[in-house]
Design a protein around this motif. Structure first.
Motif, mmCIF file in Angstrom:
data_model
loop_
_atom_site.group_PDB
_atom_site.id
_atom_site.type_symbol
_atom_site.label_atom_id
_atom_site.label_comp_id
_atom_site.label_asym_id
_atom_site.label_seq_id
_atom_site.Cartn_x
_atom_site.Cartn_y
_atom_site.Cartn_z
ATOM 1 N N MET A 117 215.363 -8.098 -96.459
ATOM 2 C CA MET A 117 216.383 -9.302 -96.440
ATOM 3 C C MET A 117 216.725 -9.728 -94.982
ATOM 4 N N GLY A 125 214.828 -9.385 -92.405
ATOM 5 C CA GLY A 125 213.456 -10.035 -91.903
ATOM 6 C C GLY A 125 213.208 -11.453 -92.295
ATOM 7 N N VAL A 126 213.376 -11.685 -93.488
ATOM 8 C CA VAL A 126 213.227 -13.214 -94.058
ATOM 9 C C VAL A 126 214.352 -13.824 -93.383
ATOM 10 N N ALA A 151 213.387 -14.771 -89.896
ATOM 11 C CA ALA A 151 212.410 -15.515 -89.859
ATOM 12 C C ALA A 151 212.663 -17.225 -90.184
ATOM 13 N N TRP A 152 214.001 -17.287 -90.991
ATOM 14 C CA TRP A 152 214.238 -18.575 -91.258
ATOM 15 C C TRP A 152 215.083 -19.018 -89.719
ATOM 16 N N HIS A 176 211.881 -19.824 -87.399
ATOM 17 C CA HIS A 176 211.020 -20.845 -87.608
ATOM 18 C C HIS A 176 211.053 -22.175 -87.389
ATOM 19 N N GLU A 228 212.276 -22.712 -101.248
ATOM 20 C CA GLU A 228 211.855 -21.333 -100.715
ATOM 21 C C GLU A 228 212.653 -20.324 -101.558
ATOM 22 N N LEU A 235 211.245 -17.644 -104.192
ATOM 23 C CA LEU A 235 211.323 -16.046 -104.185
ATOM 24 C C LEU A 235 211.878 -15.805 -105.287
ATOM 25 N N THR A 247 219.552 -10.731 -104.545
ATOM 26 C CA THR A 247 218.855 -10.460 -103.287
ATOM 27 C C THR A 247 218.694 -11.852 -102.520
#
Lengths: 244, 401
Positions: free
Chosen positions: B1, B3-4, B7-8, B11, B303, B307, B316
């Motif tokens: 979680m 990591g995502v 990344a947001w 990004h 997104e 998911l 999650t």
């Protein structure tokens, strides 16, 4: 009209008398409160089918015939108004939303027409995303994702973000993502819809290759895609008109 | 979680920056306005504490009004006589009358400007001299109960007044209650001091009380704003207060704290406005932060929907989104707190140069932690709530609409 289809021990996915009605203007809470007499649209009307392990079933039909609705119902992304769905021995329609999500994670891989890759993640990250919910370690996720990217011919593109990939490459990443949990069923909705013919052929090859030990349902109005199916069901106005 | 969520953050730097800046502005508004609120109260306390007096004798409510004539109402009549009477009592060390009055001031006898004049003993330990000297003598013009003594024509001014009239120690200023009187009274600047300008919150020229009364034509009623009283170390302040109240029933006698309360009580509208501003700042901060996060999370709804379609549970998805909101809230809060220091410094410099108050924005660890806590907590809560709403649906068809 309901079309009966075969079902046996090898059947991984089946549905019976599947119906989905949508009520116009019922999205907002206000519209639900204000009106009790709203017109409804039948997107799917009494559809039955069964897909065996190792079988590729094509769903054909013009736009609006109910192909995407059927796939969404089979994937547990939507709830039918009537009928039953059985996936890997589980009655999907008896499950709660949480149960359907879990079943999808464990048994279903979905390939969308528009790929729906997460733009903030690399190709590797996109493929590994479902494994986060599975609680796999970072190393395990990475290894599995890279292995699948190798399989779809993108081993050297693992670190690239989706906007650095062509349409065909993005769809191959999406296929790798659909396979990452090793699902029993792969559902592909117009997988070649946004690809040129050569790229589409490669994607279709890949999808039919994975059907060896799984069931694949392929919704498309592309004849090239449907020719690769073991049999094709023709949908029109939400009903199966030909179970070939 | 994580990591995502990370990344947001990485990004889309532009969107992340906008969100962080939005939260930082909300935190900044809250900390600075809270700092102003604390600063206003602290300044009022400091003013009276700095005067280093135990008791204040007034003729009624004392109203601070720096923008108007005189700054403070002069409610004590026959001030010298009353002060002498108070000072003669047991337990009283000193009793000093002070007045504040609007005057005309000119550096050259022609270009007059209205200014606040203070009649006070600009000497002693309670007066801070930044440059030059305090008054050399006591108030000798009021001698033997009359105004027959020599005028010293000494003046202590603050830095803002010095800049306004472009004078320094040793220069002269014409001061009087009328332009005519001011032309005839030239005072010499003997010192630069922030003491009285801070007390009033406006640039001030300070002279002996009797000389202020002389140049403003108020010697007949001998008016003062208040009489400050020093109590002997061995005396009980409360007992002295009670004794003065008995002897002078027409006057009010207050301790430092009571005097602050009385003045602030007169400023109820101002205080209500200040409280409203602080409340609005906090509410605005809450709304801005929630709005920024709602907006950025809503833009990620596709997104989130994907998911969910890929098998992520609702919690999650909500957890990842909340973590992302927490990252944004942390970054925004840190930035907001860091930005508070230069903004507070700049505001203090600006206010100091205009009205002479230093430290009108007072920062404390409690304010900074509170501001950061506000940003983080609101980010967390609004991120969670919006994520719960957005992740209701698990179909990508929702994202396509």
């Amino acid at each position: 009209m309901e079309t009966e289809t075969r079902s046996n021990d090898e059947t991984l996915l089946s549905c019976r008398s599947l119906t989905r009605e949508y009520t116009r203007g019922a999205d907002g809470w206000l519209s639900r409160v204000r009106s009790t007499d709203r017109p409804s649209v039948t997107a799917l009307d009494g559809v039955s089918l069964a897909v065996d392990r190792g079988e590729v079933v094509g769903i054909a039909g013009p736009s609006g015939s109910g192909k995407s609705t059927l796939l969404h119902l089979l994937a547990g992304l939507d709830e039918p108004s009537d009928g039953t769905i059985e996936l890997a021995g589980t009655d999907v329609t008896a499950l709660s939303g949480r149960g359907r999500t879990r079943l999808r994670l464990d048994h279903v891989g979905v390939v969308f027409q528009r790929f729906y890759l997460l733009p903030s993640l690399s190709a590797r990250g996109n493929v590994a995303v479902p494994l986060i919910q599975r609680g796999r370690s970072k190393r395990a996720r990475r290894d599995r994702a890279e292995s699948l990217l190798e399989t779809v011919g993108l081993g050297d593109r693992a670190a690239h973000s989706p906007d650095e990939l062509s349409g065909g490459e993005q769809q191959r990443v999406a296929i790798a993502r659909a396979l990452v949990t090793d699902p029993d069923v792969v559902l592909a909705d117009e997988p070649t819809g946004e690809l040129d013919s050569a790229t589409g052929e490669r994607v279709l090859e890949l999808l039919t290759e994975v059907a060896d030990d799984r069931a694949v349902v392929l919704a498309s109005h592309d004849d090239r895609a449907l020719r690769r199916a073991d049999r094709v069901l023709h949908l029109r106005d939400g009903q199966i008109i030909d179970d070939g | 979680m994580a990591g995502v969520a990370g990344a947001w953050i990485r990004h889309d730097p532009a969107r992340t920056t906008l969100a962080v800046v939005g939260i930082a502005l909300a935190v900044l508004a809250a900390t600075v306005l809270a700092g102003v609120g604390v600063g206003v109260l602290a300044t009022a306390e400091t003013k009276f504490d700095a005067a280093d007096r135990d008791l204040w004798v007034t003729g009624g409510p004392v109203r601070f009004d720096p923008g108007t004539v005189g700054g403070i109402e002069n409610t004590v009549v026959d001030a010298h006589e009353v002060a002498d009477g108070v000072e003669s009592r047991d337990g009283v060390e000193t009793a000093v009358p002070m007045a504040f009055q609007s005057v005309y001031v000119s550096p050259n006898g022609s270009d007059f400007q209205t200014h606040v004049g203070a009649g006070a003993p600009a000497r002693g330990p309670s007066v801070s001299i930044a440059e030059g000297n305090p008054f050399r003598n006591d108030d000798v013009h009021y001698a033997n109960g009359s105004y027959d003594g020599p005028m010293t024509h000494e003046l202590v001014i603050d830095r803002q007044t010095a800049n306004r009239f472009d004078v320094t120690v040793g220069d002269t200023l014409h001061v009087g209650g009328t332009i005519e009187t001011a032309r005839n009274h030239e005072f010499t600047v003997v010192g630069i001091s922030p003491t009285y300008s801070r007390f009033l919150g406006t640039p001030t020229v300070t002279m002996h009380l009797s000389e202020l009364q002389e140049v403003t034509g108020t010697t007949a009623s001998d008016r003062a704003t208040f009489i400050t009283v020093d109590v002997r170390d061995d005396a009980e302040t409360a007992a002295v207060k009670a004794e003065i109240e008995r002897a002078h029933p027409d006057y009010e006698v207050r301790t430092n704290e009571e005097q602050i309360r009385a003045i602030l009580g007169e400023q109820a509208v101002v205080l209500a406005a200040a409280a409203s501003l602080v409340t609005l700042a906090v509410a605005g901060g809450l709304a801005l932060t929630a709005n920024v996060l709602s907006s950025v999370i809503y833009q990620r709804r596709r997104e989130l929907s994907v998911l969910r379609a890929l098998g992520w549970s609702r919690w999650t998805t909500v957890g990842t989104t909340t973590l992302w909101a927490l990252f944004l809230g942390l970054l925004g809060s840190v930035l907001g707190v860091l930005a508070t220091f230069p903004v507070a410094f700049g505001m203090n410099r600006l206010v100091g140069s205009i009205v002479g108050f230093d430290g009108v924005v007072r920062l404390s660890p409690r304010i900074l932690v509170g501001g950061a806590g506000l940003g983080i907590a609101v980010s967390l809560v609004s991120g969670f709530l919006v994520a719960v709403l957005v992740s209701r649906h698990d179909s990508v068809a929702v994202a396509d609409r």
